[in-house]
Design a protein around this motif. Structure first.
Motif, PDB file in Angstrom:
ATOM      1  N   THR A 156     -42.442  88.595 -25.477  1.00 16.06           N
ATOM      2  CA  THR A 156     -43.507  87.721 -25.976  1.00 16.06           C
ATOM      3  C   THR A 156     -43.883  86.656 -24.936  1.00 16.06           C
ATOM      4  O   THR A 156     -45.067  86.401 -24.695  1.00 16.06           O
ATOM      5  N   LYS A 181     -40.426  83.111 -33.222  1.00 24.74           N
ATOM      6  CA  LYS A 181     -39.548  82.132 -33.866  1.00 24.74           C
ATOM      7  C   LYS A 181     -38.808  81.317 -32.793  1.00 24.74           C
ATOM      8  O   LYS A 181     -38.795  80.105 -32.828  1.00 24.74           O
ATOM      9  N   THR A 182     -38.215  82.013 -31.838  1.00 19.89           N
ATOM     10  CA  THR A 182     -37.399  81.333 -30.834  1.00 19.89           C
ATOM     11  C   THR A 182     -38.214  80.842 -29.637  1.00 19.89           C
ATOM     12  O   THR A 182     -37.807  79.940 -28.934  1.00 19.89           O
ATOM     13  N   PHE A 183     -39.337  81.463 -29.395  1.00 20.43           N
ATOM     14  CA  PHE A 183     -40.179  81.231 -28.216  1.00 20.43           C
ATOM     15  C   PHE A 183     -39.418  81.507 -26.924  1.00 20.43           C
ATOM     16  O   PHE A 183     -39.711  80.956 -25.867  1.00 20.43           O
ATOM     17  N   GLU A 222     -32.466  96.459 -39.562  1.00 25.19           N
ATOM     18  CA  GLU A 222     -31.940  95.292 -38.849  1.00 25.19           C
ATOM     19  C   GLU A 222     -31.054  94.467 -39.796  1.00 25.19           C
ATOM     20  O   GLU A 222     -30.151  93.762 -39.361  1.00 25.19           O
ATOM     21  N   ILE A 227     -43.296  90.113 -31.288  1.00 19.71           N
ATOM     22  CA  ILE A 227     -42.605  91.399 -31.403  1.00 19.71           C
ATOM     23  C   ILE A 227     -41.607  91.338 -32.567  1.00 19.71           C
ATOM     24  O   ILE A 227     -41.235  90.244 -33.011  1.00 19.71           O
ATOM     25  N   GLY A 228     -41.194  92.495 -33.071  1.00 18.74           N
ATOM     26  CA  GLY A 228     -40.250  92.529 -34.209  1.00 18.74           C
ATOM     27  C   GLY A 228     -40.903  91.865 -35.418  1.00 18.74           C
ATOM     28  O   GLY A 228     -42.058  92.130 -35.748  1.00 18.74           O
ATOM     29  N   THR A 276     -38.244  84.986 -26.562  1.00 15.15           N
ATOM     30  CA  THR A 276     -38.176  86.450 -26.490  1.00 15.15           C
ATOM     31  C   THR A 276     -38.926  86.934 -25.247  1.00 15.15           C
ATOM     32  O   THR A 276     -40.108  86.602 -25.058  1.00 15.15           O
ATOM     33  N   GLN A 279     -28.364  89.613 -36.557  1.00 19.81           N
ATOM     34  CA  GLN A 279     -28.794  90.823 -35.853  1.00 19.81           C
ATOM     35  C   GLN A 279     -28.210  90.844 -34.450  1.00 19.81           C
ATOM     36  O   GLN A 279     -28.899  91.008 -33.471  1.00 19.81           O
ATOM     37  N   GLY A 329     -36.420  86.329 -38.737  1.00 17.97           N
ATOM     38  CA  GLY A 329     -37.602  86.951 -38.126  1.00 17.97           C
ATOM     39  C   GLY A 329     -38.235  88.021 -39.009  1.00 17.97           C
ATOM     40  O   GLY A 329     -39.448  88.050 -39.212  1.00 17.97           O
TER      41      GLY A 329
HETATM   42  O1  F6P Z   1     -34.398  91.019 -31.061  1.00 16.87           O
HETATM   43  C1  F6P Z   1     -34.563  91.060 -32.428  1.00 16.87           C
HETATM   44  C2  F6P Z   1     -35.367  89.894 -32.904  1.00 16.87           C
HETATM   45  O2  F6P Z   1     -34.612  88.725 -32.818  1.00 16.87           O
HETATM   46  C3  F6P Z   1     -35.879  90.102 -34.304  1.00 16.87           C
HETATM   47  O3  F6P Z   1     -34.945  89.792 -35.273  1.00 16.87           O
HETATM   48  C4  F6P Z   1     -37.069  89.232 -34.316  1.00 16.87           C
HETATM   49  O4  F6P Z   1     -37.931  89.531 -35.374  1.00 16.87           O
HETATM   50  C5  F6P Z   1     -37.664  89.552 -32.964  1.00 16.87           C
HETATM   51  O5  F6P Z   1     -36.545  89.714 -32.125  1.00 16.87           O
HETATM   52  C6  F6P Z   1     -38.602  88.534 -32.388  1.00 16.87           C
HETATM   53  O6  F6P Z   1     -38.013  87.268 -32.257  1.00 16.87           O
HETATM   54  P1  F6P Z   1     -38.879  85.989 -31.997  1.00 16.87           P
HETATM   55  O7  F6P Z   1     -39.774  85.785 -33.161  1.00 16.87           O
HETATM   56  O8  F6P Z   1     -37.897  84.868 -31.826  1.00 16.87           O
HETATM   57  O9  F6P Z   1     -39.693  86.211 -30.746  1.00 16.87           O
END
Ligand code: F6P
Length: 552
Positions: A223, A216-218, A363, A162-163, A220, A509, A277
């Motif tokens: 996701t 990126k963070t795994f 953003e 997402i994002g 979210t 953000q 991101g």
């Molecule tokens: O919530 C905003 C955000 O952090 C964006 O900046 C980022 O692209 C998106 O969520 C998804 O984050 P991630 O890739 O860590 O799942």
């Protein structure tokens, strides 16, 4: 820190205020063109793209500028130390100071392998090693060598993210569809609305589907939940957990969470925290792009962005294309009170480009606190919106032509179509609209002209167009992977220049966090028993109504 807090304190800002008072809306674009036959040549710039050998022309001449305006805007950039901040960014300094991170997505597209370092350590090798992994994997999947758990080749890719882990891959795979592998189906699941995943799964065969879990963070919520749903669906069919290795890969910075999810680290494509991101399509997050258009085309896409990086870092501000784009945005936002920025690609394949730019711009620059911690005394990031032409002409362009708002607009067109059908008739019609819109917005139509057409007196004001609406026209040769890479990088650097002048941190953000926190606690309330009473009466009332209507 750049040595100033409020941009309004800069001498050039004051000079621009005076210049605006003099020039203001008194500038009449059509008169400027009549006065100066060289105006187009003076204010348009050809970008030579080494990635595909083509040119992209950026025509800024239909904007509210004179040579004096441009020189004052350049002065503003110099006083705001835009070049110094740019150089710090390209040196890998931690310009994202609220998160103590470098902003270094340019290292991902460093196709000329220039030395690039973060914390005194070269990043070139790690970037190239991920690219090698992506290349190898892409070739295995596209050739059919990579097989699913029943021995069949992969024909469907489902990207879950997402994002920035979704918008870039969706936009780029759509924009570069003519380069896509025939027969390869792509789905992008981003929304937590179960419908998004349900529809993708309905159209997928577990034996031939590859899931890319892009985060990126795994961590979210959307996701991770969507990825778990996909995994359960897959295991219902495959039964054996060992089959996951052939059907799930992760695109992430978080090895620990990737492994906890059940994806082997060797099926993980990594990147570093210096990739934001919304700037991550150049990283492993772009794997769906590479799988679809092939590695060589993906490389050209990176090279196109790299070519724009080279232009941005080496061209004096007066001729620096993204710098001019960013300065114009500040000029309209802060001196003319424009609240929006419209981007209209005259290219159906680029239909998600405005949505992609919305995250990039809003953003990044939807902030109100300066780098010294004060509330800004001016407006910052505009509301970016857009739709492809010619469709947008038949929906909201009315407001552009005759409404009360000032909407600086970018028009994008490629000279060559990927589909020159009907002897290029469609392309000629598309192009004629592209040219007609910026001309119409500029010249308008006088009451005299309306009268001369025989309109009855009472209709004359309704049919009059004031004109004098500013536009930028971007004319590419063809939307190749290289051209698209350059166009995205143009907007990235434009966004950087805006943020540098507004003296805000374009690279965090925090504004998305509050809603996430509240949703988490409300989810607990939806899952719990009984009535909710901890919120205001509207929120309580709505939650309780929802619970009873949804049978919870
Ligand atoms: O919530 C905003 C955000 O952090 C964006 O900046 C980022 O692209 C998106 O969520 C998804 O984050 P991630 O890739 O860590 O799942």
């Amino acid at each position: 820190m750049p040595g100033f807090s409020q941009a309004t304190d800069l001498a050039a800002w004051k000079a621009l205020t005076e210049h605006h008072d003099k020039l203001g809306r008194a500038i009449v674009l059509k008169e400027e063109f009549a006065k100066d036959p060289e105006r187009f040549n003076k204010f348009s710039h050809a970008f030579k793209n080494s990635a595909d050998g083509n040119e992209i022309v950026f025509d800024f001449s239909k904007n509210f500028i004179t040579e004096e305006t441009l020189s004052l805007l350049v002065k503003l950039a110099k006083e705001a130390k835009v070049e110094e901040l740019r150089d710090d960014m390209f040196k890998g300094e931690k310009i994202n100071f609220t998160e103590q991170r470098a902003v270094y997505h340019m290292a991902l597209r460093n196709t000329s392998n220039k030395p690039m370092q973060v914390d005194g350590k070269s990043v070139v090798e790690e970037v190239n090693s991920v690219l090698d992994h992506m290349k190898e994997f892409t070739e295995q999947v596209r050739s059919g060598e990579w097989k699913g758990y029943t021995g069949k080749p992969i024909d469907t890719i489902v990207n879950i993210g997402i994002g920035g882990s979704d918008l870039g891959p969706v936009m780029v795979t759509e924009a570069l569809k003519p380069y896509g592998k025939e027969g390869m189906k792509l789905h992008f699941v981003s929304n937590i609305d179960g419908t998004h995943m349900a529809e993708a799964l309905k159209a997928s065969n577990p034996e031939t589907t590859l899931f890319l879990v892009a985060s990126k963070t795994f961590t979210t919520a959307e996701t991770v939940t969507n990825a778990n749903t996909a995994k359960s669906w897959f295991l219902e069919h495959a039964k054996e957990k060992s089959a996951i290795a052939k059907h799930f890969v992760a695109l992430s910075t978080n090895t620990k969470e990737v492994e906890a999810f059940g994806i082997d680290a060797k099926n993980m494509f990594g990147f570093s925290d210096w990739v934001g991101g919304r700037y991550s399509v150049w990283s492993a997050i772009g794997l769906s792009v590479a799988l679809y258009i092939g590695y060589d085309n993906f490389h050209e896409f990176l090279a196109g962005a790299h070519a724009m990086d080279e232009h941005f870092t080496s061209t004096p501000l007066e001729k620096n294309i993204p710098a001019i784009g960013g300065l114009l945005s500040v000029w309209y936002s802060d001196f003319f009170g424009a609240q929006t920025h419209l981007v209209a690609p005259y290219d159906q394949y680029m239909h998600r480009f405005p949505a992609y730019l919305q995250q990039l711009s809003m953003e990044s620059n939807g902030k109100a606190i300066t780098r010294s911690g004060d509330y800004v005394k001016y407006t910052t990031g505009p509301i970016l919106f857009g739709e492809p032409g010619t469709n947008s002409q038949h929906s909201f362009f009315q407001l552009l032509h005759q409404g009360t708002k000032l909407i600086p607009t970018d028009f994008i067109l490629a000279a060559e179509s990927h589909n020159p059908i009907d002897n290029n008739k469609h392309q000629r019609m598309l192009a004629s609209n592209f040219f007609a819109q910026s001309e119409a917005l500029m010249v308008g139509k006088t009451p005299e002209a309306v009268k001369a057409e025989g309109a009855p007196d009472e209709l004359i004001p309704h049919k009059t167009f004031l004109g004098n609406r500013p536009t930028t026209s971007i004319l590419a040769q063809k939307i190749t992977p290289g051209a698209l890479g350059s166009l995205i990088a143009y907007y990235e650097h434009l966004t950087f220049v805006e943020g540098a002048i507004w003296n805000i941190n374009s690279y965090d953000q925090w504004g998305v966090e509050l809603g996430k926190q509240l949703a988490k606690s409300i989810l607990g309330e939806l899952e719990g028993e009984g009535k909710v009473d901890k919120h205001d009466s509207s929120t309580n009332g709505l939650i309780n109504l929802f619970k009873s209507k949804a049978g919870m």
